[in-house]
Design a protein around this motif. Structure first.
Motif, PDB file in Angstrom:
ATOM      1  N   LEU A   1       0.670  -1.173  -0.149  1.00 25.66           N
ATOM      2  CA  LEU A   1       0.080   0.059   0.084  1.00 25.66           C
ATOM      3  C   LEU A   1       0.802   1.272   0.112  1.00 25.66           C
ATOM      4  N   ASP A   2       1.758   1.099   0.678  1.00 26.67           N
ATOM      5  CA  ASP A   2       2.806   2.442   0.712  1.00 26.67           C
ATOM      6  C   ASP A   2       3.351   2.796  -0.610  1.00 26.67           C
ATOM      7  N   ALA A   3       3.865   1.490  -1.475  1.00 26.37           N
ATOM      8  CA  ALA A   3       4.194   1.748  -2.658  1.00 26.37           C
ATOM      9  C   ALA A   3       3.290   2.071  -3.455  1.00 26.37           C
ATOM     10  N   SER A   4       1.917   1.646  -3.491  1.00 28.83           N
ATOM     11  CA  SER A   4       0.997   2.338  -4.363  1.00 28.83           C
ATOM     12  C   SER A   4       0.688   3.787  -3.961  1.00 28.83           C
ATOM     13  N   TRP A   5       0.734   4.197  -2.961  1.00 32.68           N
ATOM     14  CA  TRP A   5       0.769   5.776  -2.410  1.00 32.68           C
ATOM     15  C   TRP A   5       1.814   6.571  -3.322  1.00 32.68           C
ATOM     16  N   LYS A   6       3.192   5.917  -3.221  1.00 36.33           N
ATOM     17  CA  LYS A   6       4.186   6.548  -3.811  1.00 36.33           C
ATOM     18  C   LYS A   6       3.917   6.456  -5.445  1.00 36.33           C
ATOM     19  N   ASP A   7       3.542   5.181  -5.971  1.00 34.07           N
ATOM     20  CA  ASP A   7       3.072   5.351  -7.297  1.00 34.07           C
ATOM     21  C   ASP A   7       2.214   6.420  -7.557  1.00 34.07           C
ATOM     22  N   PHE A   8       1.400   6.872  -7.134  1.00 32.37           N
ATOM     23  CA  PHE A   8       0.456   7.838  -7.356  1.00 32.37           C
ATOM     24  C   PHE A   8       0.792   9.169  -7.120  1.00 32.37           C
ATOM     25  N   ASP A   9       1.771   9.324  -6.178  1.00 36.85           N
ATOM     26  CA  ASP A   9       2.563  10.552  -6.131  1.00 36.85           C
ATOM     27  C   ASP A   9       3.434  10.869  -7.359  1.00 36.85           C
TER      28      ASP A   9
ATOM     29  N   LEU B   1       2.823   9.873 -10.212  1.00 36.70           N
ATOM     30  CA  LEU B   1       1.686  10.359 -11.457  1.00 36.70           C
ATOM     31  C   LEU B   1       1.347  11.427 -11.193  1.00 36.70           C
ATOM     32  N   ARG B   2       1.263  11.828  -9.906  1.00 37.04           N
ATOM     33  CA  ARG B   2       0.591  13.308  -9.570  1.00 37.04           C
ATOM     34  C   ARG B   2       1.750  14.359 -10.164  1.00 37.04           C
ATOM     35  N   GLY B   3       3.104  13.951 -10.090  1.00 38.71           N
ATOM     36  CA  GLY B   3       4.193  14.879 -10.504  1.00 38.71           C
ATOM     37  C   GLY B   3       4.305  14.964 -11.997  1.00 38.71           C
ATOM     38  N   GLU B   4       3.976  13.653 -12.532  1.00 41.77           N
ATOM     39  CA  GLU B   4       4.124  13.683 -14.011  1.00 41.77           C
ATOM     40  C   GLU B   4       3.305  14.134 -14.947  1.00 41.77           C
ATOM     41  N   LEU B   5       2.004  14.307 -14.099  1.00 42.91           N
ATOM     42  CA  LEU B   5       0.844  14.549 -14.925  1.00 42.91           C
ATOM     43  C   LEU B   5       0.858  15.982 -15.616  1.00 42.91           C
ATOM     44  N   PRO B   6       1.287  16.985 -15.411  1.00 41.40           N
ATOM     45  CA  PRO B   6       1.346  18.018 -16.303  1.00 41.40           C
ATOM     46  C   PRO B   6       2.115  17.983 -17.609  1.00 41.40           C
ATOM     47  N   SER B   7       3.001  17.036 -17.652  1.00 38.84           N
ATOM     48  CA  SER B   7       3.932  16.756 -18.752  1.00 38.84           C
ATOM     49  C   SER B   7       3.591  15.626 -19.548  1.00 38.84           C
ATOM     50  N   VAL B   8       2.637  14.864 -19.160  1.00 38.77           N
ATOM     51  CA  VAL B   8       2.262  13.587 -19.731  1.00 38.77           C
ATOM     52  C   VAL B   8       0.928  13.952 -20.728  1.00 38.77           C
ATOM     53  N   GLU B   9       1.016  12.981 -21.749  1.00 37.15           N
ATOM     54  CA  GLU B   9      -0.281  12.991 -22.766  1.00 37.15           C
ATOM     55  C   GLU B   9      -1.221  12.290 -21.867  1.00 37.15           C
TER      56      GLU B   9
END
Length: 952
Positions: free
Chosen positions: A560-568, A570-578
């Motif tokens: 679960l901790d790894a999943s939260w990091k994965d969402f973090d 994605l949250r950081g990459e979201l402005p530059s990703v398609e």
């Protein structure tokens, strides 16, 4: 004119003082004998006498009736706030109401409305006393609240109290027969005759006062004393006469209709019946809790033997038939409430009824909702696998079909539960539209899957379906909103991890008692014979299972901790990703999170599963019978009813005798015309008669038949008593047998639930396992069916496991009631005594057991000793064979001695003497330890009392 003149001249101008004395004495007697008492006076007088009578006889019972009150509480729906003596007119049918004012063209009573009118029968005053509603406007309803509301509003419960009240009124009526009864009949008469009439002219006033006193004695004697005074005032002749006569009559039967066994039978019967009713009311009070809690029938409540012919007391008593009234039954019969529903549940136990049954239905609905949530998540996973080409469309549609069916089943179950709740409201005495919200922690321990976690899982699945839908456009802004939603889900899951941690702490607290329970069950015959799987009772496997579960929980927290990091990330990459790449990344992360939520659900379910325990019950049937004989109120009542039938033999035998009555009659009067002293009695004006009345017994056919019927009735009462003891014994044996079975099956079904959870876990792991890089791994053709079967098996195993625990609790309540040791608090709620140890209860109540339970007492001692021996050493194979195969009869049929012929006085006297010796020998005996009992039997084997055989 002459007549008018004569009458006018005949009016006396004044009366001398001595003449007034007789007038005032007669008037005073008339006034004093006719007090104008109100309705309230007679009602309160009856209440006081009934209250005194009930408390007087309840003092003979070890549990006095302290709560008896026939008036309803002001918080009750049954409460009537109007005048109890002059209630206003309730609403009437308009057509029928016309007949109250005119019947057959004759005017009716004109004062029907003098007490006023009320528009409704239900005053609705009770609603203000209900518990306050919650924020949703619903009244929280738990077991204690349901019991308290039911006691206040139950129509049947109130009827039982009123039956007890009427039974006490019968006692007051029969007691009144033996008190001195006073009667007075004053009258005033004016008589006028014209001068041409025979005996005229005449104008007189006559005042008559007749004072009587009657007395019935216990031996049958009847005494009547009477004082009659007649004052005549002649208005024409200016004269006054005063005659007083004092008389008495005494009749004493010598043979027939004489003797206290005959004369006092009616009073004895109603007094004993009231005592039975008081005890039966206490039994009904306990049974009513069992009825509300489990739906068990309340059985019979208080019963009334009087009032059969419309009057209080035993008018019309004949001494034969039901309660001495020929073929006429009781006037008021207690009604047994039907059970509320009921069914069996798969491999579990029977479905509970009553309030516990409603709780069980609610918990089953929650399990079904959790199953639907799992189906939705599985459908989303299978849909993704279908889109990836890993599974065919048929298996996806199969899962979708199962989802639709399960959703429909949940809706149907909710409707059934609402109908049961409405039925329960009516049983409580309330209208079905009262808004209740059932909230009781009774079955919270079986909430293996937390509803909050189910809501989280449903929410995550909905997000997965929305993101996976290729037809729906998904922008970066939408993904941003979904990530914010994930943050809220993260906070909820993180908070729920604390709940799961507390579940593991509770499991650690209960592990010692769980180990002890498993060790005790390993000594059961079912375990030794191999009837059950040993792994379900292995302490070693329990410890290993708990350790594995803790490791799985720790691993899940890391993922679960790894999943939260994965969402973090994605949250950081979201402005530059398609947007499409962001969709795929978010879909992979949210799909993984959905699987982790499901895994957390299953881990919590397994932790809660192993923390559930049964309240220990260690009771032998022989111990239970002894305890029941010392505590059950209906045991004492049924036992005493045999004596009631036996007394009627003497009552009816009295009518076979000849009739011989001694009658004394006498009177003494005042001299005729004495107007000065109305009590100037003279012995010379007296009369005395003595007579003997003899009735030869030439015709006694009806009396003979009544006597023979009484003899047969006594034998029937004996058989009913034997059947009652056998029935109680059978009931207790069945309850203890079911309790022992539940103890074994509980562990069996616990293991079945654990396996069902593992099957769902394995199936979901296979579903979530991604294919190897560069490969497309397909699922088998039966994968969806296996997954659906695993989910359905988990649902069925959960319901079966819960049903066994619920049935065990129902049996605990029934056992406490059937033993007669149930205790209730002031609200009528059961006080749970917890663990039941038969040996301790036997030591507590052994000295109070009835003589017919003495064989069970000795058997209980031996059974307890054998049980302790098994616990210390276990059971050998030879002992098992001896228990399974009964030993052969050592006495051949030819050597069996015939029973003595009935009717032998020597045999009866000998048996009676043996019974007295046995009772005297057993009453002072106190239970000792098993070792001490064995030594005692070795030293004095002949001193053990034997139960005599009755030569019938």
């Amino acid at each position: 004119m002459a007549l008018h003149k004569d009458l006018g001249d005949s009016r006396p101008r004044a009366l001398a003082p001595p003449r007034r004395a007789g007038v005032w004495i007669s008037i005073a007697l008339a006034v004093l004998s006719a007090p104008g008492c109100t309705r309230n006076f007679y009602r309160t007088q009856a209440d006081n006498e009934v209250s005194y009578t009930v408390h007087q006889l309840s003092s003979l019972y070890k549990t006095p009736l302290e709560y008896f009150n026939v008036y309803t509480d002001k918080r009750s729906r049954l409460f009537d706030p109007t005048n109890p003596d002059r209630p206003p007119m309730p609403p009437d049918d308009p057509a029928a109401h016309k007949l109250m004012h005119a019947v057959n063209y004759m005017p009716g009573y004109r004062k029907w409305y003098r007490n006023g009118t009320v528009p409704v029968v239900d005053m609705n005053c009770w609603q203000q006393y209900l518990p306050p509603p919650d924020e949703d406007g619903a009244i929280p309803l738990d077991m204690a609240t349901a019991m308290e509301i039911s006691r206040l509003n139950s129509r049947d419960y109130q009827s039982q109290l009123e039956t007890l009240y009427l039974a006490a009124m019968d006692v007051t009526a029969e007691r009144f027969r033996f008190t001195t009864q006073w009667f007075n009949d004053p009258s005033a008469t004016y008589n006028s005759l014209g001068p041409l009439a025979a005996g005229g002219p005449q104008a007189t006033w006559t005042l008559t006062n007749d004072l009587q006193a009657q007395k019935l004695f216990g031996g049958g004697g009847q005494l009547l004393v009477e004082i009659a005074n007649t004052l005549t005032w002649n208005l024409i002749g200016h004269s006054q006469t005063n005659n007083t006569i004092a008389s008495f009559s005494l009749m004493q039967p010598i043979l027939r209709n004489a003797g206290r066994a005959f004369v006092m039978e009616r009073l004895t019967l109603v007094e004993r019946t009231l005592l039975y009713s008081i005890r039966q009311m206490e039994q009904y009070r306990r049974a009513y809790y069992a009825f509300i809690a489990t739906g068990r029938s309340t059985g019979l409540g208080p019963q009334r033997v009087g009032g059969v012919f419309g009057t209080a007391g035993l008018g019309g008593f004949t001494g034969v038939g039901t309660n001495g009234f020929g073929q006429v039954g009781t006037a008021v019969a207690a009604t047994a409430n039907p059970a509320l529903g009921g069914s069996t549940s798969g491999a579990g136990a029977a479905q509970a009824n009553g309030f516990i049954g409603i709780l069980q239905d609610i918990m089953q609905i929650r399990n079904q909702e959790a199953n639907v949530a799992g189906l939705r998540d599985s459908l989303a996973q299978l849909q993704a696998a279908y889109e990836a080409g890993r599974i065919d469309r048929f298996q996806v549609d199969l899962t979708r079909q199962s989802l639709y069916l399960n959703e429909s089943q949940v809706l149907n179950a909710k409707v059934v539960m609402e109908n049961l709740l409405d039925n329960f409201k009516v049983t409580m005495g309330l209208p079905p539209d009262v808004n209740f919200a059932v909230k009781d922690p009774f079955l919270d321990r079986f909430q293996l899957i937390d509803p909050k976690l189910t809501k989280i899982q449903n929410h995550v699945v909905n997000v997965v379906e929305k993101v996976r839908n290729p037809a729906a456009p998904l922008t970066i802004e939408d993904l941003t909103d979904y990530l914010q939603d994930v943050e809220r889900v993260q906070a909820e899951i993180t908070g729920h991890l604390n709940v799961v941690t507390n579940d593991f702490a509770k499991l650690d607290e209960r592990l010692p008692s769980r180990r002890a329970t498993l060790e005790r069950l390993q000594l059961r015959p079912e375990y030794d014979r191999g009837d059950v799987e040993p792994e379900a009772y292995s302490v070693k496997l329990l410890d290993e299972r708990v350790e594995t579960l803790k490791d799985d929980y720790q691993d899940l927290q890391n993922r679960l901790d790894a999943s939260w990091k994965d969402f973090d990330v994605l949250r950081g990459e979201l402005p530059s990703v398609e947007s499409e790449a962001g969709r795929r990344h978010f879909l992979d992360a949210i799909t993984s999170l959905s699987a982790q939520v499901l895994e957390l659900t299953l881990i919590q379910a397994r932790a809660r599963l192993d923390a559930i325990e049964l309240v220990p019950i260690n009771l032998l049937p022989s111990q239970a019978v002894v305890i029941a004989s010392a505590n059950r109120p209906d045991w004492a009542n049924t036992r005493a009813s045999v004596i009631d039938a036996w007394r009627l033999i003497e009552f009816n035998a009295n009518q076979l005798r000849a009739g011989l009555n001694v009658v004394f009659n006498g009177d003494i009067q005042t001299p005729n015309g004495n107007a000065f002293n109305p009590v100037n009695f003279r012995g010379s004006a007296g009369d005395l008669n003595v007579s003997l009345q003899f009735d030869t017994p030439l015709t006694r056919l009806n009396e003979r038949n009544d006597y023979r019927q009484a003899l047969i009735g006594y034998q029937q009462a004996r058989r009913r008593w034997m059947a009652y003891v056998d029935t109680i014994h059978q009931t207790l044996r069945q309850e203890i047998r079911q309790i022992n079975l539940n103890q074994i099956n509980f562990e069996q079904n616990r293991g079945a639930v654990a396996i069902a959870i593992e099957k769902v876990d394995i199936a979901r792991l296979r579903l979530m396992q991604p294919p190897a890089p560069g490969e497309t791994t397909t699922f088998s053709n039966t994968f969806a069916r296996d997954l659906l079967q695993a989910l359905n098996d988990l649902l069925q195993a959960q319901n079966d496991f819960m049903s066994i625990w619920v049935n065990y609790e129902v049996q605990r309540i029934s056992l406490d009631f059937d033993l007669g040791i149930m205790q209730l608090d002031e609200r009528g709620v059961w006080i749970d005594r917890g663990n039941v140890d038969g040996s301790k209860l036997l030591e507590e109540y052994a000295q109070e057991c009835e003589p017919e339970a003495l064989p069970f007492r000795w058997q209980a001692t031996e059974d307890a000793e054998k049980q302790q021996q098994k616990l210390r050493e276990g059971t050998t194979e030879e002992e098992q064979k001896e228990e399974e195969i009964p030993p052969p009869n050592p006495h051949p049929t030819d050597n069996v001695q015939s029973m003595p012929e009935p009717g032998s006085e020597e045999v009866v006297d000998s048996l009676a003497e043996k019974a007295r010796q046995a009772l005297a020998a057993t009453r002072p005996v106190k239970l000792v330890s098993p070792t001490g009992r064995a030594a005692l039997r070795q030293k004095q084997p002949a001193e053990r009392p034997q139960v005599p055989q009755t030569p019938f």
